[in-house]
Design a protein around this motif. Structure first.
Motif, mmCIF file in Angstrom:
data_model
loop_
_atom_site.group_PDB
_atom_site.id
_atom_site.type_symbol
_atom_site.label_atom_id
_atom_site.label_comp_id
_atom_site.label_asym_id
_atom_site.label_seq_id
_atom_site.Cartn_x
_atom_site.Cartn_y
_atom_site.Cartn_z
ATOM 1 N N THR A 187 -13.152 -88.189 51.310
ATOM 2 C CA THR A 187 -13.076 -86.866 51.934
ATOM 3 C C THR A 187 -13.862 -85.842 51.129
ATOM 4 O OG1 THR A 187 -10.861 -87.374 52.786
ATOM 5 C CG2 THR A 187 -11.526 -85.066 52.779
ATOM 6 N N SER A 212 -9.715 -80.444 52.441
ATOM 7 C CA SER A 212 -9.726 -81.850 52.035
ATOM 8 C C SER A 212 -8.374 -82.519 52.299
ATOM 9 C CB SER A 212 -10.067 -81.959 50.540
ATOM 10 O OG SER A 212 -9.856 -83.279 50.074
ATOM 11 N N PHE A 213 -7.306 -81.883 51.845
ATOM 12 C CA PHE A 213 -5.973 -82.460 52.022
ATOM 13 C C PHE A 213 -5.614 -82.546 53.502
ATOM 14 C CE2 PHE A 213 -1.190 -82.101 50.970
ATOM 15 C CZ PHE A 213 -1.094 -83.482 50.825
ATOM 16 N N ARG A 259 -8.950 -89.537 49.220
ATOM 17 C CA ARG A 259 -9.372 -88.273 48.604
ATOM 18 C C ARG A 259 -10.854 -88.359 48.202
ATOM 19 N NH1 ARG A 259 -7.351 -83.810 45.843
ATOM 20 N NH2 ARG A 259 -8.702 -83.080 44.167
ATOM 21 N N ASN A 289 -1.348 -87.296 46.403
ATOM 22 C CA ASN A 289 -1.811 -86.190 45.571
ATOM 23 C C ASN A 289 -0.613 -85.548 44.886
ATOM 24 O OD1 ASN A 289 -4.771 -85.904 46.273
ATOM 25 N ND2 ASN A 289 -3.882 -85.843 48.319
ATOM 26 N N GLU A 341 -9.780 -77.729 48.333
ATOM 27 C CA GLU A 341 -8.533 -78.491 48.417
ATOM 28 C C GLU A 341 -7.833 -78.401 49.778
ATOM 29 O OE1 GLU A 341 -7.023 -80.702 46.481
ATOM 30 O OE2 GLU A 341 -8.590 -80.632 44.948
ATOM 31 N N GLN A 370 -7.442 -85.547 54.913
ATOM 32 C CA GLN A 370 -6.769 -86.764 54.444
ATOM 33 C C GLN A 370 -5.514 -87.028 55.262
ATOM 34 O OE1 GLN A 370 -6.234 -86.881 50.018
ATOM 35 N NE2 GLN A 370 -7.715 -85.199 50.010
ATOM 36 N N ASP A 377 -8.954 -88.612 41.349
ATOM 37 C CA ASP A 377 -7.537 -88.370 41.595
ATOM 38 C C ASP A 377 -7.185 -86.968 41.109
ATOM 39 O OD1 ASP A 377 -7.248 -90.874 42.618
ATOM 40 O OD2 ASP A 377 -6.436 -91.765 40.781
ATOM 41 N N GLU A 400 -4.142 -92.708 52.993
ATOM 42 C CA GLU A 400 -4.389 -91.499 52.236
ATOM 43 C C GLU A 400 -3.845 -91.592 50.820
ATOM 44 O OE1 GLU A 400 -1.319 -88.203 53.279
ATOM 45 O OE2 GLU A 400 -1.540 -89.361 55.101
ATOM 46 N N ASP A 401 -4.467 -90.901 49.903
ATOM 47 C CA ASP A 401 -4.038 -90.916 48.513
ATOM 48 C C ASP A 401 -2.765 -90.099 48.334
ATOM 49 O OD1 ASP A 401 -6.301 -92.332 47.961
ATOM 50 O OD2 ASP A 401 -7.468 -90.582 47.336
#
Length: 495
Positions: A356, A342-343, A353, A5, A339, A346, A167, A2-3
């Protein structure tokens, strides 16, 4: 994997939250609520609602989100593993808002183009309902597809995807720094011009004429608290998610006050422009302001074009500016509604990100096509009522219970106070979030539920049941799907 954030700066966080709060509701909903609930007298319950619920609840959401630095369901699962279902409920509900919000964004995009030539013609009401939407109350309207509406909506989805799949700081953070200040500048121009219109004082006199007798009416207090819930996006897990992206030294209490103040100033400033224009319309048409006031899409897509029709060449500048402002307001709000889900995805499934957001935008765009039908306008009203009056208020109650009682809000006091440069939290805050808020919001929620049952048509009740079923089933699926992320059960508890 996962990114990571994280906001690039505190300014990005503040502007993104202001962008989430400042939306269509500030431009068309608040002036109507203010006018129909005692005018100037409404400011008393309005200010009480901000101080008693808006700021305290945002601090609670920010505090818990900042503490866990994770998605909403992951944090709720950490607090109590049996509550994960409730953790998915709000992100899914907010994503449902995004789907129908894209329809309003599409309508506005069409009007932004039409405004250069006043393409809505001499009868804006007939154009909006009949020519553009082909509105019908029949279920058969679902089979009548409207390509123009669909294309306008898809353009909006492409913009949303282009911004959100990047990002966090390069996408949403960067865009918020441009769109939010631009929105404020455009509204200043619109309101400034509106105040110079002949008859503006008529509208302002109607707006601010206080009806003090209404302060004894419980409905005015319900209206004030309801406005703050919707206006500040309370109980939508957006504030929680945005706070989880903040840096370690963030002053969340001061940020909360700044965001609540900016939102309040914007919607009250917008009200000046709305009623200045309605005063002008009253002078030109000979109709009382009370006969011109309307809530919802009617004000944006009927009343404003009516005014632009009689403004002469000025309308060719003011019209596009106004519909651009509405588009920006809708865009900044809609970007925030993707958001939380999505988060959450993730976090649980270990997706990037970018992937997703791409999946959610495709699913959202396809799902939203139901609103690009002749029944779409009616359906939008039904789903909006269910989400706002039932689902989200239930979310506020649930958050109060989970965060204030199970997590224990007391744990956040020293943590938040140590970073605050303004006010300090004390027992007053604990009393509000643990007792006053859940009780009062429960009363408002029950009132909204009864209103839907008593005043809703058979169509509305049917689609309320369908919307509830979709929400509950989607929530259950996300809850039961096995996690693909080994860190799913590892949420940091910072306090």
């Amino acid at each position: 994997m996962e990114d990571k954030n994280e906001w690039g700066s505190n300014l990005s966080f503040i502007l993104a939250m202001i962008g989430s709060a400042v939306g269509l509701g500030n431009i068309w909903r608040y002036p109507y609520v203010l006018y129909s609930n005692g005018g100037g007298a409404f400011y008393i319950p309005y200010i009480v609602a901000i101080l008693l619920m808006g700021i305290p609840f945002l601090i609670l959401e920010y505090g818990v989100g900042y503490n866990f630095k994770s998605s909403f369901p992951k944090a709720v699962r950490k607090i109590n593993s049996k509550c994960e279902y409730l953790g998915w409920f709000l992100p899914v509900a907010v994503f449902m808002i995004m789907i129908y919000y894209s329809a309003i964004l599409g309508w506005d995009g069409i009007y932004m183009i039409l405004s250069f030539t006043k393409g809505w013609g001499a009868d804006p009401n007939a154009f909006f309902a009949t020519t553009l939407l082909h509105s019908t109350d029949s279920y058969m309207g679902l089979l009548q597809f409207l390509p123009v509406i669909a294309i306008a909506m898809l353009v909006g989805w492409v913009i949303i995807w282009f911004i959100s799949h990047r990002d966090l700081e390069k996408g949403l953070g960067k865009v918020s720094k441009v769109l939010v200040p631009l929105l404020f500048v455009i509204m200043i121009v619109i309101v400034g011009f509106s105040l110079t219109l002949p008859g503006a004082s008529i509208g302002l006199a109607e707006l601010f004429n206080p009806d003090w007798s209404l302060l004894g009416n419980f409905n005015i207090w319900m209206a004030a608290f309801g406005q703050i819930v919707f206006s500040l996006s309370l109980g939508m897990s957006i504030a929680f998610t945005y706070a989880s992206y903040t840096k370690d030294d963030a002053d969340l209490i001061t940020n909360t006050i700044s965001i609540a103040l900016a939102n309040s100033l914007f919607e009250n400033f917008a009200a000046l422009g709305v009623f200045s224009i309605l005063g002008y319309m009253s002078l030109q048409s000979g109709n009382a302001v009370a006969d011109l006031v309307t809530q919802g899409t009617g004000l944006v897509f009927v009343a404003y074009p009516t005014v632009f029709n009689v403004l002469g060449n000025w309308a060719l500048v003011l019209g596009p500016l106004f519909f651009l402002a509405v588009y920006l307001a809708g865009l900044t709000s809609i970007l925030s509604t993707i958001e939380p889900l999505s988060f959450s995805i993730q976090n649980k499934f270990g997706l990037t990100r970018s992937k997703t957001m791409s999946i959610l935008c495709v699913v959202g765009a396809v799902s939203s096509m139901v609103y690009a039908t002749a029944f779409g306008g009616s359906l939008l009203g039904f789903v909006d009522t269910f989400i706002n009056q039932i689902a989200l208020l239930f979310g506020v109650i649930v958050e109060c219970i989970v965060f204030a009682w199970i997590f224990k809000a007391e744990r956040l006091v020293d943590f938040l106070n140590s970073r605050s440069k303004t006010i300090k939290l004390g027992k007053w805050w604990i009393i509000i979030v643990k007792y006053i808020l859940p009780i009062f919001v429960s009363i408002v929620w029950i009132g909204g539920l009864i209103d839907v049952i008593n005043s809703g048509t058979i169509h509305q009740l049917n689609f309320t049941i369908v919307s509830a079923a979709i929400l509950l089933i989607a929530t259950l699926i996300f809850t039961l799907l096995p996690s693909k992320n080994p860190d799913w059960d590892k949420a940091e508890d910072r306090v």
